[in-house]
Design a protein around this motif. Structure first.
Motif, mmCIF file in Angstrom:
data_model
loop_
_atom_site.group_PDB
_atom_site.id
_atom_site.type_symbol
_atom_site.label_atom_id
_atom_site.label_comp_id
_atom_site.label_asym_id
_atom_site.label_seq_id
_atom_site.Cartn_x
_atom_site.Cartn_y
_atom_site.Cartn_z
ATOM 1 N N GLU A 1 0.821 -1.214 0.000
ATOM 2 C CA GLU A 1 0.000 0.000 0.000
ATOM 3 C C GLU A 1 0.854 1.263 0.000
ATOM 4 O O GLU A 1 0.436 2.313 -0.497
ATOM 5 C CB GLU A 1 -0.939 -0.006 1.209
ATOM 6 C CG GLU A 1 -2.004 -1.092 1.136
ATOM 7 C CD GLU A 1 -2.823 -1.210 2.410
ATOM 8 O OE1 GLU A 1 -2.567 -0.451 3.367
ATOM 9 O OE2 GLU A 1 -3.717 -2.076 2.453
ATOM 10 N N LEU A 2 2.065 1.163 0.566
ATOM 11 C CA LEU A 2 2.969 2.310 0.609
ATOM 12 C C LEU A 2 3.869 2.384 -0.627
ATOM 13 O O LEU A 2 4.725 3.271 -0.728
ATOM 14 C CB LEU A 2 3.832 2.244 1.865
ATOM 15 C CG LEU A 2 3.091 2.354 3.202
ATOM 16 C CD1 LEU A 2 4.055 2.128 4.369
ATOM 17 C CD2 LEU A 2 2.401 3.702 3.342
ATOM 18 N N GLY A 3 3.678 1.462 -1.549
ATOM 19 C CA GLY A 3 4.461 1.464 -2.786
ATOM 20 C C GLY A 3 5.861 0.911 -2.637
ATOM 21 O O GLY A 3 6.738 1.170 -3.464
ATOM 22 N N LEU A 4 6.078 0.116 -1.607
ATOM 23 C CA LEU A 4 7.399 -0.448 -1.362
ATOM 24 C C LEU A 4 7.548 -1.862 -1.911
ATOM 25 O O LEU A 4 8.647 -2.411 -1.932
ATOM 26 C CB LEU A 4 7.685 -0.456 0.146
ATOM 27 C CG LEU A 4 7.692 0.918 0.822
ATOM 28 C CD1 LEU A 4 7.772 0.763 2.341
ATOM 29 C CD2 LEU A 4 8.849 1.773 0.329
ATOM 30 N N LEU A 5 6.438 -2.446 -2.321
ATOM 31 C CA LEU A 5 6.438 -3.775 -2.931
ATOM 32 C C LEU A 5 5.614 -3.742 -4.212
ATOM 33 O O LEU A 5 4.626 -3.005 -4.298
ATOM 34 C CB LEU A 5 5.843 -4.818 -1.980
ATOM 35 C CG LEU A 5 6.689 -5.333 -0.811
ATOM 36 C CD1 LEU A 5 5.896 -6.375 -0.029
ATOM 37 C CD2 LEU A 5 7.997 -5.936 -1.302
ATOM 38 N N GLU A 6 6.017 -4.534 -5.172
ATOM 39 C CA GLU A 6 5.263 -4.616 -6.429
ATOM 40 C C GLU A 6 3.932 -5.324 -6.201
ATOM 41 O O GLU A 6 3.825 -6.236 -5.385
ATOM 42 C CB GLU A 6 6.077 -5.369 -7.483
ATOM 43 C CG GLU A 6 7.352 -4.648 -7.898
ATOM 44 C CD GLU A 6 8.125 -5.429 -8.945
ATOM 45 O OE1 GLU A 6 7.597 -6.449 -9.447
ATOM 46 O OE2 GLU A 6 9.264 -5.028 -9.256
ATOM 47 N N ASP A 7 2.927 -4.890 -6.928
ATOM 48 C CA ASP A 7 1.586 -5.482 -6.787
ATOM 49 C C ASP A 7 1.572 -6.962 -7.124
ATOM 50 O O ASP A 7 0.715 -7.709 -6.650
ATOM 51 C CB ASP A 7 0.591 -4.740 -7.687
ATOM 52 C CG ASP A 7 0.302 -3.337 -7.182
ATOM 53 O OD1 ASP A 7 0.514 -3.104 -5.970
ATOM 54 O OD2 ASP A 7 -0.109 -2.477 -7.980
ATOM 55 N N SER A 8 2.502 -7.404 -7.966
ATOM 56 C CA SER A 8 2.510 -8.803 -8.410
ATOM 57 C C SER A 8 2.969 -9.773 -7.316
ATOM 58 O O SER A 8 2.734 -10.973 -7.403
ATOM 59 C CB SER A 8 3.425 -8.949 -9.631
ATOM 60 O OG SER A 8 4.743 -8.524 -9.313
ATOM 61 N N ILE A 9 3.596 -9.246 -6.281
ATOM 62 C CA ILE A 9 4.105 -10.119 -5.201
ATOM 63 C C ILE A 9 2.940 -10.648 -4.379
ATOM 64 O O ILE A 9 2.097 -9.887 -3.906
ATOM 65 C CB ILE A 9 5.091 -9.352 -4.298
ATOM 66 C CG1 ILE A 9 6.337 -8.975 -5.097
ATOM 67 C CG2 ILE A 9 5.462 -10.183 -3.074
ATOM 68 C CD1 ILE A 9 7.356 -8.166 -4.323
ATOM 69 N N GLU A 10 2.908 -11.970 -4.241
ATOM 70 C CA GLU A 10 1.824 -12.595 -3.473
ATOM 71 C C GLU A 10 2.118 -12.541 -1.978
ATOM 72 O O GLU A 10 3.244 -12.729 -1.548
ATOM 73 C CB GLU A 10 1.647 -14.056 -3.900
ATOM 74 C CG GLU A 10 0.741 -14.204 -5.100
ATOM 75 C CD GLU A 10 0.232 -15.633 -5.257
ATOM 76 O OE1 GLU A 10 -0.050 -16.287 -4.237
ATOM 77 O OE2 GLU A 10 0.132 -16.072 -6.402
ATOM 78 N N ILE A 11 1.065 -12.292 -1.213
ATOM 79 C CA ILE A 11 1.205 -12.205 0.237
ATOM 80 C C ILE A 11 0.533 -13.418 0.879
ATOM 81 O O ILE A 11 -0.632 -13.716 0.583
ATOM 82 C CB ILE A 11 0.564 -10.910 0.764
ATOM 83 C CG1 ILE A 11 1.291 -9.699 0.188
ATOM 84 C CG2 ILE A 11 0.599 -10.876 2.290
ATOM 85 C CD1 ILE A 11 0.666 -8.376 0.553
ATOM 86 N N PRO A 12 1.242 -14.141 1.748
ATOM 87 C CA PRO A 12 0.633 -15.311 2.421
ATOM 88 C C PRO A 12 -0.611 -14.893 3.205
ATOM 89 O O PRO A 12 -0.625 -13.847 3.861
ATOM 90 C CB PRO A 12 1.743 -15.783 3.360
ATOM 91 C CG PRO A 12 3.001 -15.198 2.817
ATOM 92 C CD PRO A 12 2.628 -13.907 2.169
ATOM 93 N N LYS A 13 -1.635 -15.718 3.140
ATOM 94 C CA LYS A 13 -2.873 -15.401 3.856
ATOM 95 C C LYS A 13 -2.797 -15.960 5.278
ATOM 96 O O LYS A 13 -3.325 -17.023 5.594
ATOM 97 C CB LYS A 13 -4.078 -15.985 3.111
ATOM 98 C CG LYS A 13 -4.327 -15.314 1.768
ATOM 99 C CD LYS A 13 -5.566 -15.871 1.076
ATOM 100 C CE LYS A 13 -5.808 -15.146 -0.243
ATOM 101 N NZ LYS A 13 -7.003 -15.685 -0.951
ATOM 102 N N LYS A 14 -2.103 -15.213 6.131
ATOM 103 C CA LYS A 14 -1.958 -15.607 7.531
ATOM 104 C C LYS A 14 -2.461 -14.482 8.421
ATOM 105 O O LYS A 14 -2.219 -13.310 8.142
ATOM 106 C CB LYS A 14 -0.497 -15.933 7.849
ATOM 107 C CG LYS A 14 0.012 -17.168 7.113
ATOM 108 C CD LYS A 14 1.421 -17.511 7.524
ATOM 109 C CE LYS A 14 1.915 -18.774 6.821
ATOM 110 N NZ LYS A 14 3.304 -19.125 7.216
#
Length: 280
Positions: A141-154
């Protein structure tokens, strides 16, 4: 929307923050040191989460967050009755006493002599699960990671019971030392944690703060402004060592032990066990 509300001491809704720089430095503005919260699998990476949204409230999960403007220490000065205007004040961290470590000692010094002190413990909420996924979401959300990177659902949760019980038992152990010295010990918490304690433990011995009581609890609110969050004093309550024992149920446990022992003894009170006095 990420549930992380403050990261490395800054509000995640503050668009004026240079987030790339903040994340790179990994500094805690309250301690003046690198954030001590790290990933066990990646010890060089600080997690940096100060405050999260949980159950509709902004909950502090790092005790250093309570250090804003050193207000909590200023609010303890009145508990040093021997302190006078003009005395020097010292803040000594991590002091070992016979009953355990105390987070801080606020010390009043006059002419290089200690004239008074008060012990201060900080407690914020412990979490369950992992906050890492929410942190990654925040970075996106802060633009520090690319949108394509998947985030674990934990998910993460709040360990209300263990947090409250652990600190109250610790306070029970330490307050006898302070009471024997006729000094004060202060526990500093956020309001939601104190509310939980008052509901789940027997806080009937606690009253509106009295100077003669050895144990004081100071609670604070975390107020949400347009951009930043600010700490503000909520209330203070107090009790003594006996009241602390009642609060965590030690008195009732002792009564149960007594009942158990009496139940064993009574059947054994016979003529055979009666002590004979004056007979040879």
């Amino acid at each position: 929307m990420s549930k992380v509300k403050e990261l490395f001491g800054y509000s995640t809704k503050d668009s004026s923050v240079n987030w790339a720089q903040v994340v790179s430095k990994q500094m805690c503005p309250y301690s003046g040191k690198k954030c001590y919260k790290i990933r066990k699998s990646e010890p060089d990476i600080s997690i940096g989460t100060c405050t999260v949204e949980y159950g509709g409230k902004n909950v502090m999960i790092c005790p250093n967050r309570l250090l804003e403007n050193n207000q909590i220490f200023q609010d303890c000065i009145h508990l040093m009755p021997a302190h006078e205007i003009g005395n020097e004040l010292y803040l000594v961290p991590e002091v070992q006493i016979p009953s355990g470590n105390v987070d801080f000692f606020l010390v009043s010094v006059k002419k290089e002599k200690i004239v008074d002190f008060v012990g201060i413990e900080l407690q914020t909420m412990d979490t369950t699960g992992t906050i890492w996924s929410e942190r990654l979401k925040t970075y996106k959300e802060l633009g520090l990671l690319e949108d394509s990177i998947e985030i674990p659902k934990k998910n993460f949760g709040m360990n209300w019971k263990m947090t409250a019980k652990t600190i109250l038992v610790q306070m029970h152990h330490k307050i006898e030392t302070f009471e024997s010295l006729n000094k004060h010990l202060v526990l500093v918490v956020q309001e939601p944690l104190l509310s939980y304690m008052e509901k789940e433990f027997n806080f009937s011995p606690f009253t509106k703060a009295k100077s003669e009581d050895s144990l004081h609890i100071h609670s604070y609110d975390l107020n949400e402004g347009e951009v930043k969050y600010r700490l503000s004093f909520n209330k203070t309550i107090s009790t003594d060592a006996n009241g602390m024992a009642v609060a965590i149920g030690y008195q009732s446990e002792n009564n149960l032990e007594l009942d158990h022992i009496l139940a064993i003894l009574y059947p054994k009170l016979t003529e055979l066990t009666k002590l004979q006095i004056g007979i040879r």
